[in-house]
Scaffold this motif. Structure first.
Motif, short mmCIF file in Angstrom:
data_model
loop_
_atom_site.label_atom_id
_atom_site.label_comp_id
_atom_site.label_asym_id
_atom_site.label_seq_id
_atom_site.Cartn_x
_atom_site.Cartn_y
_atom_site.Cartn_z
N ALA A 36 0.83 -1.20 0.00
CA ALA A 36 0.00 0.00 0.00
C ALA A 36 0.87 1.26 0.00
CB ALA A 36 -0.94 -0.01 1.20
N ALA A 37 1.90 1.27 0.81
CA ALA A 37 2.79 2.44 0.89
C ALA A 37 3.56 2.65 -0.41
CB ALA A 37 3.75 2.28 2.07
N LEU A 38 4.05 1.57 -0.99
CA LEU A 38 4.78 1.70 -2.26
C LEU A 38 3.86 2.18 -3.37
CD1 LEU A 38 7.00 -1.51 -2.10
CD2 LEU A 38 7.80 0.88 -1.99
N GLU A 39 2.66 1.62 -3.45
CA GLU A 39 1.73 2.03 -4.50
C GLU A 39 1.31 3.50 -4.33
OE1 GLU A 39 -1.29 -1.04 -4.39
OE2 GLU A 39 -0.11 -2.32 -5.73
N ARG A 40 1.11 3.94 -3.09
CA ARG A 40 0.82 5.36 -2.83
C ARG A 40 1.95 6.25 -3.34
NH1 ARG A 40 0.14 4.01 2.60
NH2 ARG A 40 2.07 5.07 3.12
N SER A 41 3.16 5.69 -3.33
CA SER A 41 4.36 6.44 -3.69
C SER A 41 4.73 6.27 -5.16
CB SER A 41 5.51 6.00 -2.78
OG SER A 41 5.16 6.18 -1.42
N GLY A 42 3.86 5.63 -5.94
CA GLY A 42 4.07 5.51 -7.38
C GLY A 42 4.91 4.34 -7.83
N VAL A 43 5.14 3.38 -6.96
CA VAL A 43 5.93 2.20 -7.30
C VAL A 43 4.97 1.07 -7.68
CG1 VAL A 43 7.58 0.47 -6.42
CG2 VAL A 43 7.79 2.89 -5.74
N THR A 44 5.28 0.35 -8.74
CA THR A 44 4.48 -0.80 -9.16
C THR A 44 4.92 -2.00 -8.34
OG1 THR A 44 4.31 0.09 -11.39
CG2 THR A 44 3.84 -2.25 -11.13
N VAL A 45 3.95 -2.74 -7.79
CA VAL A 45 4.25 -3.82 -6.86
C VAL A 45 3.55 -5.10 -7.27
CG1 VAL A 45 4.08 -4.57 -4.43
CG2 VAL A 45 4.44 -2.15 -4.98
N GLN A 46 4.25 -6.20 -7.11
CA GLN A 46 3.64 -7.52 -7.19
C GLN A 46 4.00 -8.25 -5.90
OE1 GLN A 46 4.27 -9.74 -10.81
NE2 GLN A 46 3.65 -11.65 -9.88
N VAL A 47 3.02 -8.95 -5.33
CA VAL A 47 3.22 -9.71 -4.10
C VAL A 47 3.03 -11.18 -4.39
CG1 VAL A 47 2.46 -10.08 -1.72
CG2 VAL A 47 2.40 -7.77 -2.69
N GLY A 48 3.98 -11.99 -3.98
CA GLY A 48 3.85 -13.45 -4.06
C GLY A 48 3.92 -14.01 -2.66
N HIS A 49 2.77 -14.29 -2.07
CA HIS A 49 2.77 -14.69 -0.66
C HIS A 49 2.95 -16.18 -0.47
CE1 HIS A 49 0.74 -14.35 3.56
NE2 HIS A 49 1.98 -14.74 3.63
N MET A 50 2.13 -17.00 -1.03
CA MET A 50 2.16 -18.42 -0.69
C MET A 50 2.84 -19.35 -1.70
SD MET A 50 1.17 -18.19 2.32
CE MET A 50 1.03 -19.89 2.84
N PRO A 51 3.27 -18.87 -2.87
CA PRO A 51 4.00 -19.79 -3.76
C PRO A 51 5.34 -20.24 -3.13
CG PRO A 51 3.33 -17.82 -4.95
CD PRO A 51 3.06 -17.57 -3.49
N SER A 52 5.95 -21.22 -3.74
CA SER A 52 7.28 -21.68 -3.31
C SER A 52 8.31 -20.60 -3.62
CB SER A 52 7.66 -22.96 -4.06
OG SER A 52 7.86 -22.67 -5.44
N MET A 53 9.47 -20.71 -3.00
CA MET A 53 10.56 -19.76 -3.29
C MET A 53 10.91 -19.78 -4.77
SD MET A 53 13.28 -20.12 -0.15
CE MET A 53 13.47 -21.89 -0.37
N GLN A 54 10.91 -20.98 -5.36
CA GLN A 54 11.24 -21.12 -6.77
C GLN A 54 10.24 -20.35 -7.62
OE1 GLN A 54 10.97 -23.59 -4.51
NE2 GLN A 54 13.02 -24.46 -4.40
N ASP A 55 8.95 -20.51 -7.32
CA ASP A 55 7.93 -19.82 -8.09
C ASP A 55 7.97 -18.31 -7.85
OD1 ASP A 55 7.07 -22.14 -9.33
OD2 ASP A 55 5.40 -22.46 -7.94
#
Length: 181
Positions: A36-55
């Motif tokens: 939320a903070a990054l997007e407010r600041s104009g940064v494009t974000v992708q979050v990968g929460h539950m996939p494996s480290m490889q994915d």
């Protein structure tokens, strides 16, 4: 526009000493606040929460991330506390980004065992195409440390975002505060 891939811990079995919660749950909350903070600041974000480290690394690479940011909390012996950060090498872009985040996060966390280290053995430091900013935000194996994390997930996410913005040259935009009634 800068791109950041957030990779919060998916360790559902890593229990906290306080709060009947896990590393995966709390790191997910930290990542949500950071996103939320990054997007407010104009940064494009992708979050990968539950996939494996490889994915997660594959997703980060496909996304074209400028930074790959694993978000974890730590455990050792129930007595150590503080912020630990890892990058691929010192010097390097990952180290520079770690220093910016460390400058915001370490003063916030209650512990004193704090440092930045090169650790290319860590999968999410070694494998992403982007420089890695691996955050161990505080230790969760003491009641005091775990309670602090649970009660400060938004603050932690904001601090990480503020440091990332500093490194990326993006103007950090603080959350709007509601006017007192």
């Amino acid at each position: 526009m800068a791109k950041v891939y957030l990779s919060p811990s998916n360790q559902t079995d890593n229990r906290y000493a306080y709060g009947n919660t896990t590393e995966a749950v709390q790191c997910g909350k930290i990542a949500d606040a950071c996103r939320a903070a990054l997007e407010r600041s104009g940064v494009t974000v992708q979050v990968g929460h539950m996939p494996s480290m490889q994915d997660k690394c594959k997703e980060s690479n496909a996304f074209g991330a400028d930074l790959h940011v694993p978000i974890h909390t730590n455990a050792f012996n129930g007595k150590v506390s503080g912020t630990r950060m890892f990058c691929y090498s010192v010097p390097g872009k990952g180290y520079d980004a770690c220093r910016a985040v460390f400058g915001q996060l370490a003063p916030l966390t209650p512990g004193t065992s704090e440092n930045i280290q090169a650790n290319p053995r860590l999968y999410e430091v070694r494998n992403p195409a982007a420089p890695s900013v691996y955050c161990e935000c505080e230790f969760h194996d003491s009641i005091q440390g775990a309670r602090w994390i649970v009660e400060h997930t938004t603050d932690i996410g904001e601090a990480i975002a503020k440091g990332l913005c500093e490194y990326l040259g993006a103007a950090y935009v603080p959350a709007r505060q509601e006017a007192p009634k």
